[in-house]
Scaffold this motif. Structure first.
Motif, PDB file in Angstrom:
ATOM      1  N   VAL A   1      54.323 -15.156   6.671  1.00 52.43           N
ATOM      2  CA  VAL A   1      53.413 -16.285   6.887  1.00 52.43           C
ATOM      3  C   VAL A   1      52.653 -16.163   8.208  1.00 52.43           C
ATOM      4  O   VAL A   1      51.615 -16.816   8.379  1.00 52.43           O
ATOM      5  N   PHE A   2      53.151 -15.339   9.141  1.00 54.11           N
ATOM      6  CA  PHE A   2      52.433 -15.092  10.387  1.00 54.11           C
ATOM      7  C   PHE A   2      51.833 -13.688  10.413  1.00 54.11           C
ATOM      8  O   PHE A   2      51.435 -13.192  11.463  1.00 54.11           O
ATOM      9  N   GLY A   3      51.752 -13.042   9.259  1.00 50.51           N
ATOM     10  CA  GLY A   3      51.156 -11.720   9.165  1.00 50.51           C
ATOM     11  C   GLY A   3      52.101 -10.616   9.590  1.00 50.51           C
ATOM     12  O   GLY A   3      53.225 -10.856  10.022  1.00 50.51           O
ATOM     13  N   ARG A   4      51.630  -9.384   9.458  1.00 54.99           N
ATOM     14  CA  ARG A   4      52.424  -8.244   9.896  1.00 54.99           C
ATOM     15  C   ARG A   4      52.594  -8.297  11.409  1.00 54.99           C
ATOM     16  O   ARG A   4      51.646  -8.598  12.130  1.00 54.99           O
ATOM     17  N   PRO A   5      53.793  -7.985  11.916  1.00 61.40           N
ATOM     18  CA  PRO A   5      54.036  -8.074  13.360  1.00 61.40           C
ATOM     19  C   PRO A   5      53.123  -7.172  14.186  1.00 61.40           C
ATOM     20  O   PRO A   5      52.798  -6.059  13.781  1.00 61.40           O
ATOM     21  N   TRP A   6      52.726  -7.696  15.337  1.00 63.62           N
ATOM     22  CA  TRP A   6      52.009  -6.961  16.371  1.00 63.62           C
ATOM     23  C   TRP A   6      50.667  -6.404  15.903  1.00 63.62           C
ATOM     24  O   TRP A   6      50.365  -5.233  16.039  1.00 63.62           O
ATOM     25  N   VAL A   7      49.872  -7.292  15.367  1.00 63.19           N
ATOM     26  CA  VAL A   7      48.511  -6.946  14.980  1.00 63.19           C
ATOM     27  C   VAL A   7      47.651  -6.839  16.239  1.00 63.19           C
ATOM     28  O   VAL A   7      47.812  -7.607  17.196  1.00 63.19           O
ATOM     29  N   ASP A   8      46.725  -5.897  16.236  1.00 58.53           N
ATOM     30  CA  ASP A   8      45.790  -5.747  17.357  1.00 58.53           C
ATOM     31  C   ASP A   8      44.681  -6.783  17.199  1.00 58.53           C
ATOM     32  O   ASP A   8      43.565  -6.477  16.804  1.00 58.53           O
ATOM     33  N   THR A   9      44.996  -8.025  17.535  1.00 65.93           N
ATOM     34  CA  THR A   9      44.052  -9.121  17.290  1.00 65.93           C
ATOM     35  C   THR A   9      42.840  -9.086  18.212  1.00 65.93           C
ATOM     36  O   THR A   9      41.791  -9.645  17.877  1.00 65.93           O
ATOM     37  N   ASP A  10      42.971  -8.484  19.401  1.00 65.44           N
ATOM     38  CA  ASP A  10      41.834  -8.451  20.309  1.00 65.44           C
ATOM     39  C   ASP A  10      40.983  -7.203  20.148  1.00 65.44           C
ATOM     40  O   ASP A  10      39.987  -7.023  20.850  1.00 65.44           O
ATOM     41  N   GLY A  11      41.363  -6.309  19.224  1.00 64.64           N
ATOM     42  CA  GLY A  11      40.530  -5.171  18.865  1.00 64.64           C
ATOM     43  C   GLY A  11      40.330  -4.138  19.952  1.00 64.64           C
ATOM     44  O   GLY A  11      39.330  -3.416  19.940  1.00 64.64           O
ATOM     45  N   ASP A  12      41.295  -4.027  20.871  1.00 60.14           N
ATOM     46  CA  ASP A  12      41.135  -3.042  21.945  1.00 60.14           C
ATOM     47  C   ASP A  12      41.795  -1.703  21.615  1.00 60.14           C
ATOM     48  O   ASP A  12      41.817  -0.798  22.442  1.00 60.14           O
ATOM     49  N   GLY A  13      42.336  -1.581  20.394  1.00 57.24           N
ATOM     50  CA  GLY A  13      42.946  -0.330  19.973  1.00 57.24           C
ATOM     51  C   GLY A  13      44.428  -0.230  20.250  1.00 57.24           C
ATOM     52  O   GLY A  13      45.071   0.733  19.826  1.00 57.24           O
ATOM     53  N   CYS A  14      45.000  -1.212  20.947  1.00 54.58           N
ATOM     54  CA  CYS A  14      46.442  -1.229  21.232  1.00 54.58           C
ATOM     55  C   CYS A  14      47.063  -2.472  20.610  1.00 54.58           C
ATOM     56  O   CYS A  14      46.549  -3.577  20.782  1.00 54.58           O
TER      57      CYS A  14
ATOM     58  N   ARG B   1      48.557   8.055  22.979  1.00 53.67           N
ATOM     59  CA  ARG B   1      48.734   6.813  22.231  1.00 53.67           C
ATOM     60  C   ARG B   1      48.933   5.644  23.182  1.00 53.67           C
ATOM     61  O   ARG B   1      49.192   5.817  24.370  1.00 53.67           O
ATOM     62  N   CYS B   2      48.815   4.427  22.619  1.00 51.85           N
ATOM     63  CA  CYS B   2      49.015   3.219  23.421  1.00 51.85           C
ATOM     64  C   CYS B   2      50.495   2.904  23.615  1.00 51.85           C
ATOM     65  O   CYS B   2      50.863   2.225  24.567  1.00 51.85           O
ATOM     66  N   GLY B   3      51.336   3.366  22.691  1.00 47.76           N
ATOM     67  CA  GLY B   3      52.748   3.020  22.721  1.00 47.76           C
ATOM     68  C   GLY B   3      53.418   3.379  24.033  1.00 47.76           C
ATOM     69  O   GLY B   3      53.156   4.422  24.626  1.00 47.76           O
ATOM     70  N   VAL B   4      54.313   2.495  24.498  1.00 46.50           N
ATOM     71  CA  VAL B   4      55.038   2.708  25.747  1.00 46.50           C
ATOM     72  C   VAL B   4      56.319   3.468  25.449  1.00 46.50           C
ATOM     73  O   VAL B   4      57.150   3.028  24.652  1.00 46.50           O
ATOM     74  N   GLU B   5      56.483   4.584  26.118  1.00 44.08           N
ATOM     75  CA  GLU B   5      57.642   5.452  25.904  1.00 44.08           C
ATOM     76  C   GLU B   5      58.817   5.074  26.801  1.00 44.08           C
ATOM     77  O   GLU B   5      59.975   5.129  26.395  1.00 44.08           O
ATOM     78  N   SER B   6      58.511   4.679  28.027  1.00 45.35           N
ATOM     79  CA  SER B   6      59.568   4.319  28.967  1.00 45.35           C
ATOM     80  C   SER B   6      59.013   3.388  30.031  1.00 45.35           C
ATOM     81  O   SER B   6      57.798   3.255  30.203  1.00 45.35           O
ATOM     82  N   GLY B   7      59.921   2.744  30.744  1.00 44.14           N
ATOM     83  CA  GLY B   7      59.540   1.836  31.803  1.00 44.14           C
ATOM     84  C   GLY B   7      60.734   1.013  32.240  1.00 44.14           C
ATOM     85  O   GLY B   7      61.824   1.123  31.671  1.00 44.14           O
ATOM     86  N   THR B   8      60.535   0.194  33.254  1.00 42.68           N
ATOM     87  CA  THR B   8      61.605  -0.639  33.799  1.00 42.68           C
ATOM     88  C   THR B   8      61.174  -2.093  33.762  1.00 42.68           C
ATOM     89  O   THR B   8      60.054  -2.433  34.142  1.00 42.68           O
ATOM     90  N   LEU B   9      62.074  -2.950  33.316  1.00 44.65           N
ATOM     91  CA  LEU B   9      61.779  -4.379  33.213  1.00 44.65           C
ATOM     92  C   LEU B   9      62.693  -5.177  34.122  1.00 44.65           C
ATOM     93  O   LEU B   9      63.917  -5.009  34.083  1.00 44.65           O
ATOM     94  N   LEU B  10      62.114  -6.047  34.944  1.00 48.23           N
ATOM     95  CA  LEU B  10      62.883  -7.083  35.618  1.00 48.23           C
ATOM     96  C   LEU B  10      62.832  -8.285  34.690  1.00 48.23           C
ATOM     97  O   LEU B  10      61.819  -8.980  34.614  1.00 48.23           O
ATOM     98  N   ASP B  11      63.907  -8.493  33.956  1.00 47.66           N
ATOM     99  CA  ASP B  11      63.939  -9.499  32.900  1.00 47.66           C
ATOM    100  C   ASP B  11      63.885 -10.907  33.486  1.00 47.66           C
ATOM    101  O   ASP B  11      64.799 -11.302  34.208  1.00 47.66           O
ATOM    102  N   PRO B  12      62.847 -11.686  33.184  1.00 43.34           N
ATOM    103  CA  PRO B  12      62.754 -13.024  33.759  1.00 43.34           C
ATOM    104  C   PRO B  12      63.830 -13.977  33.244  1.00 43.34           C
ATOM    105  O   PRO B  12      64.199 -14.918  33.937  1.00 43.34           O
TER     106      PRO B  12
END
Length: 229
Positions: free
Chosen positions: A78-91, A111-122
């Motif tokens: 009902v909310f569409g396929r997850p993670w649609v590129d709604t703003d059309g920037d290619g990511c 590619r746009c996909g993120v392979e690695s990184g560090t998160l400070l979880d809020p």
């Protein structure tokens, strides 16, 4: 010697406080044990959020009949396929949130996909490494959107809401699973120092999409915003 020592101390201070070398405020507040002040761009400030909350209509939650989030081909979501590129920037939106909220981001080659990184979880104040341990939270859960007004929307409006960057935050997967589709009176981030920011994001999204709140939900959000000072 004095200049070299001063420069070294300044560099160390930037590292400890989390400040960017090119101006900007630290993401981690001093002494907070990992207090994260970060909110998505476009989030209402505290006074505005209080005004918006006062204007939200109060109603009992709607029924969940017809709600379906998971599906194989996208036809039943009902909310569409997850993670649609709604703003059309290619990511896609998930990749955008990861790139926005993580540090030391490394993208997949070409590619746009993120392979690695560090998160400070809020939500916990903890540091998370490994993209597989990170999930994207809808601050106002999709199921809550459905029962507070989205059930009557056209599909394109639901898709836009599900991918609105103002409602998406990268968090530790385990805390996202614990939250589920609970409202603020049922669940708040374990990191109490983030209550203000969480309330601001939540209220802003509900106001943007004209969604309702329950009496208990409003009271919980008032408490969250009261922590803003």
């Amino acid at each position: 010697m004095f200049r070299r020592t001063t420069a070294a101390l300044a560099a160390l201070l930037l590292t400890v406080t989390g400040c960017d070398a090119v101006g900007g405020l630290p993401d981690v507040a001093p002494g907070g044990g990992g207090t994260v002040d970060r909110v998505p761009q476009g989030t209402a400030d505290a006074p505005t959020a209080r005004t918006l909350l006062a204007g939200l209509p109060v109603a009992e939650p709607g029924r969940m009949e017809g709600y379906a989030r998971d599906c194989d081909d996208g036809a039943g979501c009902v909310f569409g396929r997850p993670w649609v590129d709604t703003d059309g920037d290619g990511c896609d939106q998930r990749s955008q949130v990861l790139a926005r909220d993580l540090t030391d981001v490394r993208r997949k080659e070409g590619r746009c996909g993120v392979e690695s990184g560090t998160l400070l979880d809020p939500y916990t104040g903890e540091t998370v490494t490994g993209v597989s341990k990170i999930q994207i939270d809808h601050v106002v859960p999709l199921a809550e959107m459905w029962r507070s007004g989205a059930a009557g929307w056209p599909q394109d409006r639901r898709v836009a809401a599900a991918n609105d960057l103002r409602n998406l935050i990268a968090v530790a997967g385990r805390v996202n699973q614990a939250k589920g589709d609970q409202r603020p009176e049922e669940w708040m981030p374990p990191n109490e120092a983030y209550a203000c920011q969480y309330g601001r994001v939540y209220v802003g999204v509900k106001a943007e999409y004209g969604l309702t709140v329950t009496t208990a939900e409003r009271a919980a959000l008032e408490r969250a915003l009261a922590s803003c000072g």
